[in-house]
Design an enzyme around this catalytic site. Structure first.
Site, short mmCIF file in Angstrom:
data_model
loop_
_atom_site.label_atom_id
_atom_site.label_comp_id
_atom_site.label_asym_id
_atom_site.label_seq_id
_atom_site.Cartn_x
_atom_site.Cartn_y
_atom_site.Cartn_z
N HIS A 274 4.76 -0.25 -2.17
CA HIS A 274 4.25 0.99 -2.78
C HIS A 274 2.98 1.48 -2.06
O HIS A 274 3.02 2.48 -1.38
CB HIS A 274 4.00 0.86 -4.30
CG HIS A 274 5.19 0.38 -5.05
ND1 HIS A 274 6.41 1.02 -5.00
CD2 HIS A 274 5.39 -0.72 -5.85
CE1 HIS A 274 7.29 0.37 -5.74
NE2 HIS A 274 6.70 -0.70 -6.27
N ASP B 79 14.19 -1.15 -4.98
CA ASP B 79 13.31 -1.61 -6.04
C ASP B 79 14.00 -1.77 -7.40
O ASP B 79 14.67 -2.77 -7.64
CB ASP B 79 12.10 -0.66 -6.11
CG ASP B 79 10.96 -1.16 -6.98
OD1 ASP B 79 11.12 -2.22 -7.61
OD2 ASP B 79 9.91 -0.50 -7.05
ZN LIG Z 1 8.94 -3.99 -7.34
#
Ligand SMILES: [Zn+2]
Length: 466
Positions: free
Chosen positions: A279, A330
């Site tokens: 991220h 994810d």
């Molecule tokens: Zn994750």
């Protein structure tokens, strides 16, 4: 398995090599699945399979929590006046509490089949579900890691297994919550698990790394000890960490340490090119510069970051510092390599009110530029030799269908652009190979129906246990 251990070759009228598009390419690989010879401008040899359309490098998926595939789509309703990442996480914990080992294996097998059918040839599994629902270790302490290894083997996807270190519920050593009991391991316990997993992972060509979950879940001493431990086991082992995904996490980190998460990490831990910063959404300009300098990969998950309302990574800043990056699915709200590239570009377009933001000086077509960069960064994050169509790399590749309505009649580079921006993003994917072995033919994986049925049953069982 022995019948699969054969050298192979393939001819492609158009292939996307690390340097760019090439014509009339002959690719050969050895029985271990590594490219031994790649020749441009070759004559199509008689009797050699010809790719049905442009040949692309297989995409590494650098971030996956497999069990969450069974939970995708189940949180798209308003449960309070303002839902957030944190309210999503409460629901996700509730679901995670009921996952049984056989369910995890069924969910992961189907997920990996889906990944192969949508352009991913390998996956980094950020694996934090360790114990039984009460938080007790299974009789085999590596039970759930083994379930993931079996799933990857059955589907035939490349695997980087990243057991997750998770110890606290917040910065400053806050005790874990009961909903986190399945995730918790001491540092020593984690290091013994890693040692145990070395032979099993090696036996199937998987790579073993470590994932300190986040700065809020791993206190500084544990982080340093665990990084030293995995480095002693394998100095090249990949290390992945969730970082700066949410603004709340940034504020909590500042309140705890006076520093922002990425800033703290770079100041206190020897981050280098083995690291994947998953991220890294909320960074200041000085953090973009410093993080890129370490050689670490930015692990971007555009569909999940949008789904969870995380925010937008600033690609222009990262690329200005020549930062490496790749994509991951994810939480698996979306499982599709091309779609992640499209969403990444679209996020930047919406923020900047520009077009073709991620084109590079070498490649003006966004789909070409992003495919090559995401493959290179994803391979680095995976710690595996999967960096595209080049000698010495594994023969992980896919062929588009030149006859597909979105592609037919176009040149190869426009076919890739149409695949990413103007098709259903998997409908034009014809064939896919992992280590030279065909895993998807005519858009289908052999296990498609069987794995889909088992997945549905596992999801039903998990929901029923709630
Ligand atoms: Zn994750």
């Amino acid at each position: 398995m022995a019948s699969e251990e054969a050298a192979g070759q393939l001819f492609a009228a158009d292939a996307l090599l690390p340097t760019g598009w090439a014509r009339n390419v002959l690719l050969q690989w050895d029985p271990s699945g590594r490219f031994t010879h790649i020749e441009e401008g070759a004559a199509p040899p008689a009797g050699v399979l010809a790719a049905p359309g442009p040949l692309l490098p297989g995409m590494p998926n650098l971030h996956s929590h497999a069990f969450q595939r069974a939970f995708a789509g189940l949180t798209e309703y308003r449960a309070r006046s303002q839902d957030s990442f944190w309210s999503w996480r409460d629901l996700m914990y509730r679901f995670a509490a009921h996952i049984a080992p056989e369910s995890l294996e069924a969910i992961a097998t189907w997920l990996y089949v889906e990944m192969l059918e949508t352009g991913y040839t390998s996956v980094c599994e950020f694996h934090y579900l360790h114990h039984d629902p009460s938080g007790q270790p299974y009789a085999d302490d590596a039970e759930l890691a083994h379930a993931l290894l079996r799933a990857a083997r059955a589907a035939g996807i490349g695997l980087t297994l990243l057991p997750v270190l998770y110890q606290t519920s917040g910065f400053g050593g806050q005790a874990p919550r009961s909903a986190q009991a399945r995730f918790i391991r001491s540092t020593d316990n984690m290091l013994s698990l890693l040692e145990r997993l070395v032979p099993t992972t090696q036996a199937q060509g998987a790579v073993l790394g470590l994932a300190p979950h986040s700065l809020r879940a791993v206190p500084p001493d544990s982080l340093r000890e665990a990084v030293a431990g995995i480095t002693a086991l394998n100095p090249q082992a990949p290390i992945h960490i969730h970082i700066a995904e949410q603004t709340q996490e940034v504020q909590d980190c500042i309140a705890w340490s006076g520093q922002r998460p990425v800033q703290w990490l770079l100041d206190h831990v020897p981050v280098d090119a083995r690291w994947c910063l998953v991220h890294a959404t909320h960074m200041k300009p000085f953090e973009y510069a410093a993080a890129a300098r370490t050689g670490a990969v930015a692990g971007l998950c555009p569909s999940t970051e949008a789904n969870l309302g995380d925010g937008l990574f600033d690609m222009q800043q990262w690329l200005a510092h020549a930062g490496a990056w790749g994509v991951g699915s994810d939480s698996h709200a979306c499982v599709n390599a091309a779609e992640e590239l499209m969403l990444l570009e679209y996020g930047q377009r919406l923020a900047l009110r520009q077009r073709n933001v991620l084109a590079s000086s070498a490649h003006t077509q966004v789909a070409t530029a992003t495919t090559l960069q995401a493959v290179a960064g994803g391979a680095q994050a995976a710690g595996r030799r999967i960096a595209g169509l080049a000698v010495g790399q594994q023969a992980d590749m896919l062929a588009l269908d030149a006859q597909h309505v979105a592609l037919a009649g176009l040149d190869a580079e426009r076919m890739l652009a149409a695949h990413v921006f103007a098709s259903q993003r998997s409908s034009a994917l014809h064939s896919l190979w992992v280590g030279g072995r065909p895993r998807v033919v005519a858009g289908r994986h052999d296990l498609h129906d069987k794995a889909a049925h088992a997945f549905v049953a596992a999801r039903q069982a998990t929901i029923a246990a709630d």
